[in-house]
Design a protein around this motif. Structure first.
Motif, short mmCIF file in Angstrom:
data_model
loop_
_atom_site.label_atom_id
_atom_site.label_comp_id
_atom_site.label_asym_id
_atom_site.label_seq_id
_atom_site.Cartn_x
_atom_site.Cartn_y
_atom_site.Cartn_z
N ASN A 31 40.44 27.27 7.47
CA ASN A 31 40.03 26.08 8.21
C ASN A 31 38.57 25.75 7.96
O ASN A 31 38.20 24.58 7.86
CB ASN A 31 40.26 26.26 9.71
N TYR A 60 38.15 19.08 13.20
CA TYR A 60 39.41 19.81 13.27
C TYR A 60 40.40 19.08 14.18
O TYR A 60 41.56 18.86 13.82
CB TYR A 60 39.16 21.23 13.80
N HIS A 64 43.98 17.00 13.31
CA HIS A 64 45.27 17.31 13.93
C HIS A 64 45.78 16.21 14.86
O HIS A 64 46.75 16.42 15.58
CB HIS A 64 45.19 18.65 14.65
N TRP A 66 43.77 14.05 17.12
CA TRP A 66 43.06 13.63 18.32
C TRP A 66 42.46 12.24 18.11
O TRP A 66 41.87 11.96 17.09
CB TRP A 66 41.94 14.60 18.68
N ARG A 74 50.33 14.72 24.37
CA ARG A 74 49.81 14.75 23.00
C ARG A 74 48.47 15.48 22.94
O ARG A 74 48.20 16.21 22.00
CB ARG A 74 49.70 13.33 22.44
N GLN A 77 49.27 19.05 22.81
CA GLN A 77 49.77 19.45 21.48
C GLN A 77 48.64 19.63 20.48
O GLN A 77 48.62 20.59 19.71
CB GLN A 77 50.77 18.42 20.96
N VAL A 78 47.69 18.69 20.49
CA VAL A 78 46.57 18.77 19.54
C VAL A 78 45.70 19.98 19.85
O VAL A 78 45.33 20.74 18.94
CB VAL A 78 45.74 17.47 19.55
N PHE A 80 46.54 22.65 21.35
CA PHE A 80 47.32 23.86 21.10
C PHE A 80 47.23 24.27 19.62
O PHE A 80 47.33 25.44 19.29
CB PHE A 80 48.78 23.64 21.52
N GLN A 81 47.00 23.30 18.74
CA GLN A 81 46.81 23.62 17.32
C GLN A 81 45.56 24.46 17.11
O GLN A 81 45.50 25.28 16.22
CB GLN A 81 46.72 22.34 16.48
N TYR A 82 44.55 24.22 17.95
CA TYR A 82 43.29 24.95 17.85
C TYR A 82 43.40 26.35 18.43
O TYR A 82 42.88 27.31 17.87
CB TYR A 82 42.18 24.16 18.56
N ASN A 83 44.07 26.46 19.57
CA ASN A 83 44.24 27.75 20.22
C ASN A 83 45.64 27.80 20.83
O ASN A 83 45.94 27.03 21.74
CB ASN A 83 43.18 27.95 21.30
N HIS A 84 46.47 28.68 20.35
CA HIS A 84 47.88 28.75 20.75
C HIS A 84 48.06 29.46 22.09
O HIS A 84 48.83 30.41 22.20
CB HIS A 84 48.70 29.43 19.65
#
Length: 100
Positions: A31, A60, A64, A66, A74, A77-78, A80-84
Motif C-alpha cells: 500500500n 488510501y 477505496h 471515499w 458505504r 465499508q470504505v 473497513f478496507q483500512y482496518n478490518h
C-alpha cells in the motif's frame, strides 16, 4: 522498484510492526508503494511524517471509494478496507459524528 529504492531508504532502517506495517498510518509495504503520497511537498514520502501520513491515508480512503455524501453503510465499508475491525470502524464513525 520497491519503496526503499524509490525513497532512497535503507530497508533495514525502516521501523515497522511484526507484520510489516510501517509509519504512523501502519501501511503495508504494498500500500505504501502505490498509495502513499508526499503531503508536505518535500519530494519524499515519509510515513513517519504527519503531513505525509495524513495525506496518504486520505489518498488510501479515496482510492477505496471515499467521497462526500456517502451513506453510513458505504462509509463503514470504505473504512473497513483500512482496518478490518468493526469496533475500529464504529469508533471512527462515532468520533466523526462528535466532531460535526
Amino acid at each position: 522498484m520497491n519503496l526503499s529504492n524509490r525513497e532512497g531508504i535503507d530497508p533495514v532502517a525502516i521501523k515497522g510492526s511484526y507484520a510489516g506495517a510501517m509509519g504512523i498510518p501502519q501501511f503495508m509495504p504494498s500500500n505504501a508503494l502505490s498509495l502513499a503520497k508526499d503531503g508536505n511537498t518535500d519530494g519524499r514520502v515519509d510515513l513517519f511524517d504527519h503531513e505525509d501520513a495524513i495525506f496518504s491515508v486520505a489518498n488510501y480512503l479515496k482510492h477505496h471509494g471515499w467521497k462526500s455524501g456517502l451513506t453510513r453503510q458505504r462509509q463503514h465499508q470504505v473504512l473497513f478496507q483500512y482496518n478490518h475491525s468493526n469496533y475500529y470502524v464504529d469508533a471512527l464513525l462515532k468520533i466523526s459524528d462528535k466532531l460535526k
